[in-house]
Scaffold this active site. Structure first.
Site, mmCIF file in Angstrom:
data_model
loop_
_atom_site.group_PDB
_atom_site.id
_atom_site.type_symbol
_atom_site.label_atom_id
_atom_site.label_comp_id
_atom_site.label_asym_id
_atom_site.label_seq_id
_atom_site.Cartn_x
_atom_site.Cartn_y
_atom_site.Cartn_z
ATOM 1 N N SER A 4 35.610 32.784 38.038
ATOM 2 C CA SER A 4 35.082 31.529 37.525
ATOM 3 C C SER A 4 36.225 30.537 37.440
ATOM 4 O O SER A 4 37.409 30.926 37.434
ATOM 5 C CB SER A 4 34.476 31.757 36.129
ATOM 6 O OG SER A 4 34.272 30.550 35.438
ATOM 7 N N TYR A 36 34.076 34.718 27.527
ATOM 8 C CA TYR A 36 33.819 34.622 28.963
ATOM 9 C C TYR A 36 35.100 34.306 29.723
ATOM 10 O O TYR A 36 35.418 34.944 30.738
ATOM 11 C CB TYR A 36 32.766 33.540 29.210
ATOM 12 C CG TYR A 36 32.390 33.319 30.649
ATOM 13 C CD1 TYR A 36 31.493 34.164 31.287
ATOM 14 C CD2 TYR A 36 32.910 32.240 31.361
ATOM 15 C CE1 TYR A 36 31.122 33.945 32.609
ATOM 16 C CE2 TYR A 36 32.549 32.021 32.681
ATOM 17 C CZ TYR A 36 31.656 32.875 33.303
ATOM 18 O OH TYR A 36 31.298 32.653 34.606
#
Length: 260
Positions: free
Chosen positions: A144, A157
């Protein structure tokens, strides 16, 4: 173009039931790969498998939790027995909990780490055994932009995706000698059903993403397919331990250049 041909290859995509995971799986299938799709819930998996098959792809589903090492080992063994081998692994399954760090229970932090980082470790370790025996394989981790940048509300995350970037590099270091390439894709902001509510004109976040992205738009899920095929194919045989960011240029700049 044979460099990108995946005919005769079997690709395992965890969590490939919708959105970006499905777009990457469809790209691999269009290049000739047989699909194995996993999910931890049966019904949405069945819907996804029906979609793949109606699209003319060969696809099979398996239900299990990628964080359960014992069950994952059983399921991977079943896959190998049923399909012969796993040539490509895409560690796509993941979750995100948007909670301020000060308010996040430690149990929730651990849950995100478990799914987004420990899960890919478990799956890579299990699938790599066959790849090592064959001296060939491709593993693609889905990182990501949060592997590089911080942001409010996503401490767990971002920690997991930052860890996944380093896991990618370390597994590449260990397994390159077995002709296994382990790389990652870092998606930017994409137009999916999950982002639909914030992609309307005038929404502050929509305006922010468009102004922050040099390409001036959200990504389309299909924009990931080419990178997935590249990293799954012979075209990337000497690419290892890398993260390819598919983000429209966000990480390349501190802001969208002016038109002047």
């Amino acid at each position: 173009m044979n460099l990108f041909n995946l005919e005769g290859k079997t690709a395992l995509i965890t969590g490939g039931i919708h959105g970006l995971g499905m777009a990457m799986a469809e790209g691999l299938a269009k290049a000739g790969a047989e699909l194995i799709i996993t999910n931890n819930v049966q019904e949405p998996l069945d819907v996804a498998i029906e979609h793949y098959r109606k699209s003319g792809f060969t696809a099979t589903g398996y239900v299990f939790d990628v964080t359960d090492e014992v069950e994952a080992e059983k399921q991977v063994a079943a896959m190998v027995a049923n399909h012969g081998k796993i040539d490509i692994l895409v560690n796509n399954a993941g979750i995100i909990l948007r909670v301020l760090a000060i308010d996040m229970p430690v149990s929730d932090f651990r849950k995100v780490i478990d799914v987004d980082l420990v899960g890919p470790f478990i799956m890579s370790k299990l699938v790599a055994k066959g790849m090592i025996a064959r001296q060939s394989g491709k593993i693609i981790n889905i990182c990501s932009m949060m592997s590089e940048l911080g942001r409010d509300n996503v401490s767990a995350y971002a920690s997991a995706k930052g860890g996944l970037k380093m896991l990618t590099r370390n597994l590449a270091t260990e397994w390159a000698k077995h002709n296994i390439q382990i790389n990652a894709i870092g998606p930017g902001y994409f137009a999916t059903s999950q982002t639909a509510p914030i992609r309307v004109d005038g929404h502050p976040f929509n305006d922010f993403i468009i102004s922050r992205t040099p390409a001036g738009r959200w990504g389309n899920p299909e924009d990931l397919a080419g990178t997935a095929v590249f990293l799954a194919s012979e075209a990337s045989n000497f690419v290892n331990g890398q993260v390819i960011y598919v983000d429209g240029g966000i990480l390349a700049t501190i802001g969208k250049p002016s038109n002047e």
